[in-house]
Design an enzyme around this catalytic site. Structure first.
Site, PDB file in Angstrom:
ATOM      1  N   GLY A  91       3.026  -3.794  -5.524  1.00 32.55           N
ATOM      2  CA  GLY A  91       3.752  -3.753  -4.260  1.00 32.55           C
ATOM      3  C   GLY A  91       4.248  -2.346  -3.982  1.00 32.55           C
ATOM      4  O   GLY A  91       3.573  -1.363  -4.280  1.00 32.55           O
ATOM      5  N   GLU A  92       5.429  -2.251  -3.383  1.00 35.35           N
ATOM      6  CA  GLU A  92       6.072  -0.973  -3.063  1.00 35.35           C
ATOM      7  C   GLU A  92       5.371  -0.196  -1.955  1.00 35.35           C
ATOM      8  O   GLU A  92       5.826   0.866  -1.564  1.00 35.35           O
ATOM      9  CB  GLU A  92       6.187  -0.057  -4.293  1.00 35.35           C
ATOM     10  CG  GLU A  92       6.948  -0.624  -5.460  1.00 35.35           C
ATOM     11  CD  GLU A  92       7.016   0.349  -6.635  1.00 35.35           C
ATOM     12  OE1 GLU A  92       6.566   1.521  -6.498  1.00 35.35           O
ATOM     13  OE2 GLU A  92       7.511  -0.051  -7.700  1.00 35.35           O
ATOM     14  N   GLY A  93       4.219  -0.667  -1.486  1.00 38.08           N
ATOM     15  CA  GLY A  93       3.419   0.133  -0.563  1.00 38.08           C
ATOM     16  C   GLY A  93       2.453   1.060  -1.264  1.00 38.08           C
ATOM     17  O   GLY A  93       1.858   1.948  -0.634  1.00 38.08           O
TER      18      GLY A  93
END
EC number: 2.4.2.21
Length: 346
Positions: A311-313
């Site tokens: 995740g996190e971008g």
């Protein structure tokens, strides 16, 4: 709740853009999927000379009450700890964003423990995390609407500053559980196709997660409409991303779609306005089990397959150079006519 109108892309431009791509000094189709990406960029911007400005990733962070049901390998306090890591510049998304010159914004959408004001942290808190949807709806309809509105506002602020390519990341312990329930209810796929190990559950933990989510879906069988499903199972960070997707598409921005959680938020947005998908570039297929099935729902062809599950971008940042290259060849490669190069024989 009112949402901005998303204009459909102008298909009349497609043959014009394809001709411009085919006229570059290369065999037809020789740049493979980079050509399809360039075509999409041209359609979004309405020009054969697309320019990508101020690439940005917004990371929305929030906690989930369902974490108390033991559906994650990590405790809920990790959400706040990771936000501090983002602010200190030590997370993977920080590293990749710095490497590629991507602006990064961290938004507190509703972390359980209120965070002190800090440079780089945007306070959009809705509440101290959602409620446990194993027992009751995660949020009220008003909270879901407020979160979506906040996500839209963050995007519009960046659009006003000249950003035209944006991606969304997230941080929230137990948010794969929220995403799995959203996916199951909005697609009708079996729960088993939607659920995965998240941050690393063992077999016993996965069985517990499956039991909790199945019970929650049965308890909230009346939640069927997209906004009701979002309020029942979603997180504040997911709701903000859903609003952000809609605002970005309405602003004709190129949208980078990250992993499972972001794609679940996009599913909500797509159910509200299908045109949002035309502006989306799917950056990767993650290791989380539900992501592949969710991408198939959109007939999406992600750019990367790296078995990411963070995740996190991070997928947005890693895929960004491919977008930059697609725009660069469309703008800078010579044409057969301009370079005096012969085309292929008929």
């Amino acid at each position: 709740m009112q949402f901005p109108e998303i204009p459909p892309l102008d298909d009349a431009l497609r043959p014009v853009l394809q001709a411009a791509i085919d006229d570059k000094t290369k065999p037809l189709g020789a740049l493979g999927r980079l050509e399809a990406l360039a075509l999409q960029l041209g359609l979004i911007q309405g020009t054969a000379r697309p320019v990508l400005r101020r690439p940005t990733v917004i990371v929305f962070a929030a906690d989930h009450g369902v974490a108390d049901a033991g559906v994650s390998a990590y405790p809920a306090e990790v959400t706040a700890q990771m936000v501090q890591n983002f602010l200190a510049g030590g997370a993977a998304i920080n590293v990749f964003s710095r490497q590629h010159g991507i602006a990064l914004e961290i938004v507190d959408a509703g972390v359980r423990v209120p965070l002190p004001a800090a440079p780089g942290l945007v306070n959009c808190r809705i509440a101290d995390g959602t409620r446990n949807f194993a027992n009751e709806p995660a949020m009220t309809p008003e909270q879901a609407a407020a979160a979506m509105t906040a996500g839209m506002a963050r995007v519009l602020r960046h659009a006003q500053q000249g950003c035209n390519v944006i991606g969304f990341g997230e941080m929230g312990i137990a948010n794969t559980s929220a995403a799995a329930c959203l996916m199951q209810r909005l697609t009708g796929l079996p729960l088993e196709d939607c659920i995965g190990r998240g941050t690393g559950l063992d077999d016993a933990g996965l069985a517990r997660k499956r039991e909790v989510l199945a019970g929650a879906l049965a308890r909230h069988a009346d939640a069927q409409a997209p906004l009701d499903v979002l309020a029942t199972f979603g997180g504040f960070e997911i709701a903000m991303m859903a609003g952000a997707f809609l605002a970005a598409a309405a602003s004709r921005m190129v949208i980078l779609v990250d992993g499972f959680i972001a794609t679940a938020a996009l599913l909500v947005a797509q159910r509200l306005d299908p045109n949002v998908l035309q502006y989306c570039v799917f950056t990767h297929c993650s290791h989380e089990r539900g992501h592949r099935a969710l991408l198939a729902q959109f007939d999406a062809a992600p750019l990367l397959a790296l078995d990411l599950r963070l995740g996190e971008g991070t997928g947005c940042a890693l895929a960004w150079p491919l977008l930059a290259s697609a725009a660069a060849f469309l703008n800078e490669m010579a044409t057969f006519s301009g370079a005096g190069v012969s085309t292929a024989s008929p």
